[in-house]
Design an enzyme around this catalytic site. Structure first.
Site, PDB file in Angstrom:
ATOM      1  N   SER A 178     -16.916 -13.032  -9.502  1.00 40.40           N
ATOM      2  CA  SER A 178     -15.858 -13.287  -8.527  1.00 40.40           C
ATOM      3  C   SER A 178     -14.879 -12.144  -8.356  1.00 40.40           C
ATOM      4  O   SER A 178     -14.328 -11.960  -7.272  1.00 40.40           O
ATOM      5  CB  SER A 178     -15.089 -14.553  -8.919  1.00 40.40           C
ATOM      6  OG  SER A 178     -14.495 -14.405 -10.198  1.00 40.40           O
ATOM      7  N   HIS A 206     -20.055 -17.975  -5.842  1.00 42.65           N
ATOM      8  CA  HIS A 206     -19.845 -16.903  -4.867  1.00 42.65           C
ATOM      9  C   HIS A 206     -21.163 -16.357  -4.313  1.00 42.65           C
ATOM     10  O   HIS A 206     -21.151 -15.399  -3.538  1.00 42.65           O
ATOM     11  CB  HIS A 206     -19.039 -15.770  -5.499  1.00 42.65           C
ATOM     12  CG  HIS A 206     -17.673 -16.182  -5.927  1.00 42.65           C
ATOM     13  ND1 HIS A 206     -16.575 -16.118  -5.095  1.00 42.65           N
ATOM     14  CD2 HIS A 206     -17.228 -16.708  -7.100  1.00 42.65           C
ATOM     15  CE1 HIS A 206     -15.509 -16.567  -5.735  1.00 42.65           C
ATOM     16  NE2 HIS A 206     -15.882 -16.927  -6.958  1.00 42.65           N
ATOM     17  N   LYS A 236     -16.321 -22.896  -1.028  1.00 43.25           N
ATOM     18  CA  LYS A 236     -16.237 -21.513  -0.578  1.00 43.25           C
ATOM     19  C   LYS A 236     -17.034 -21.364   0.717  1.00 43.25           C
ATOM     20  O   LYS A 236     -16.518 -21.636   1.797  1.00 43.25           O
ATOM     21  CB  LYS A 236     -16.696 -20.579  -1.692  1.00 43.25           C
ATOM     22  CG  LYS A 236     -15.755 -20.638  -2.902  1.00 43.25           C
ATOM     23  CD  LYS A 236     -16.184 -19.769  -4.050  1.00 43.25           C
ATOM     24  CE  LYS A 236     -15.142 -19.722  -5.143  1.00 43.25           C
ATOM     25  NZ  LYS A 236     -14.833 -21.015  -5.763  1.00 43.25           N
TER      26      LYS A 236
END
Length: 384
Positions: A178, A206, A236
């Site tokens: 990240s 991610h 996300k």
């Protein structure tokens, strides 16, 4: 106790390490407003820009209209409404696994999964730069934790060789890290996991929506059916909130019965689930979204490199390493005055001396915005 708290806060102020909350009003996927001034958001993990996508909003509204505003309890107590089943089936298919299980956050998914599958007799091998939720899950498991250098395959192999082959073992890593934006060498980790009889778990928080044609790290390396546990987030790239674990049916059924953060949490709202399901359908059916993200990643990388700023990652995360806290804050403030949100990342999130501006580009940014951000960053760096 209050004196102690105040002393700790004063110490953070002295070390340029105090965190404060800033209130922003989102205008769209990349613009926010504060005190009547508009800012360009370059610190969000909304990689596909789906938070304002009409298809995703419609999914949230539909979920609320059909099932109400809240779940009313934990899924083992008050039941699972059909939208949960639909999302978990879609996630399992998306990750090419037998089953999937939704948690309330990615953090809870990591903590709940690791602390359930590992115990005091388990040896856990964890990358030095793994996310805090992985670290906390390892600690809660009470297993023996052996940390290997970041993406250091040789050190991991040495550590694996030093323990009994018959001991229960878990290798756990972020897929895309990240704060650095680099990709874990999952292919080599997989080889070691099979050679030394260890479970392999990858956190795709991610990576989902960014690499492997959007399917994550295992897909990026062609290992979708080989990695034991694929963990991810709905908050996300998928523009909602929540986390999930995808694995074989034995592991998922085991988590349903043993994972405390799943068992003892009130389930997500129908709006959250509806939005995530709609976003997943967008990711799978609309290739233009992922194409725009990759175009913007490449465009921003080329732009930064042309200005002498290191930008070599394949992912939307651009860590601009600066070093000292005060210098990092100065760059962040320059960007802020220029109408750009570029957050200063400082210890303990990153090691001391490695403070940075973490910029993220999304599919919703345009080239003019990227040009402006890169030029503003270049100007800020020249003033250090």
């Amino acid at each position: 106790m209050y004196k102690f708290f105040k002393e700790q806060l004063d110490s953070k102020i002295e070390n340029h390490n105090l965190r404060t909350l800033r209130e922003y009003c989102p205008l769209d996927a990349v613009r926010v407003k504060r005190d009547d001034k508009e800012y360009l958001m370059m610190a969000s993990n909304n990689y596909l820009g789906l938070t304002f996508d009409t298809r995703v909003i419609e999914g949230a509204l539909k979920g609320t209209q059909e099932y109400g505003t809240g779940s009313g309890g934990s899924r083992l107590v008050s039941g699972t409404f059909p939208l949960f089943t639909e999302l978990e089936n879609a996630l399992a298919k998306f990750k090419n696994t037998e089953k999937a299980l939704v948690f309330n956050t990615g953090y809870m998914a990591n903590v709940g999964t690791i602390s359930a599958i590992a115990d005091k007799d388990t040896i856990i091998f964890s990358d030095a730069l793994n996310h805090a939720s992985i670290i906390d899950g390892c600690r809660l498991s009470r297993g023996t934790i052996k940390t290997y250098g970041h993406c250091d395959i040789d050190e991991l192999k040495y550590l694996l060789k030093s323990v009994d082959r018959n001991t229960q073992k878990l290798i756990v890593t972020d897929g895309v890290f990240s704060m650095d934006g680099d990709i874990a060498p999952l292919d080599k980790l997989y080889e070691l996991s099979r050679e030394y009889n260890a479970l392999l778990m990858v956190d795709d928080a991610h990576a989902t929506g960014t690499i492997g044609n959007g399917h994550g790290t295992a897909a990026y390396f062609g290992l979708e059916k080989e990695v034991d546990i694929q963990l991810g987030t709905l908050s996300k790239s998928l523009g909602s909130v929540g986390g999930y674990v995808a694995a074989n049916s034995t592991i998922i059924d085991y988590l349903v019965n043993t994972s405390r953060s799943f068992i003892f949490s009130t389930a997500l709202s129908p709006a959250d689930i509806g939005a995530a399901l709609a976003a997943l359908h967008v990711l799978e059916s609309d290739i233009s979204v992922l194409q725009r993200l990759h175009e913007n990643v490449n465009y921003m990388a080329d732009k930064l490199i042309s200005m002498g700023i290191n930008a070599t990652n394949e992912t939307p995360i651009f860590p601009i390493l600066i070093g000292r806290n005060e210098d990092t804050l100065a760059v962040s403030e320059y960007l802020y005055e220029s109408g750009i949100i570029g957050t200063a990342i400082r210890p303990p999130t990153v090691p001391i001396g490695e403070s940075r501006i973490r910029l993220t580009v999304t599919a919703a940014h345009n080239k003019e915005q990227i040009d402006y951000v890169c030029q503003s960053l270049h100007n800020a760096m020249k003033q250090l």
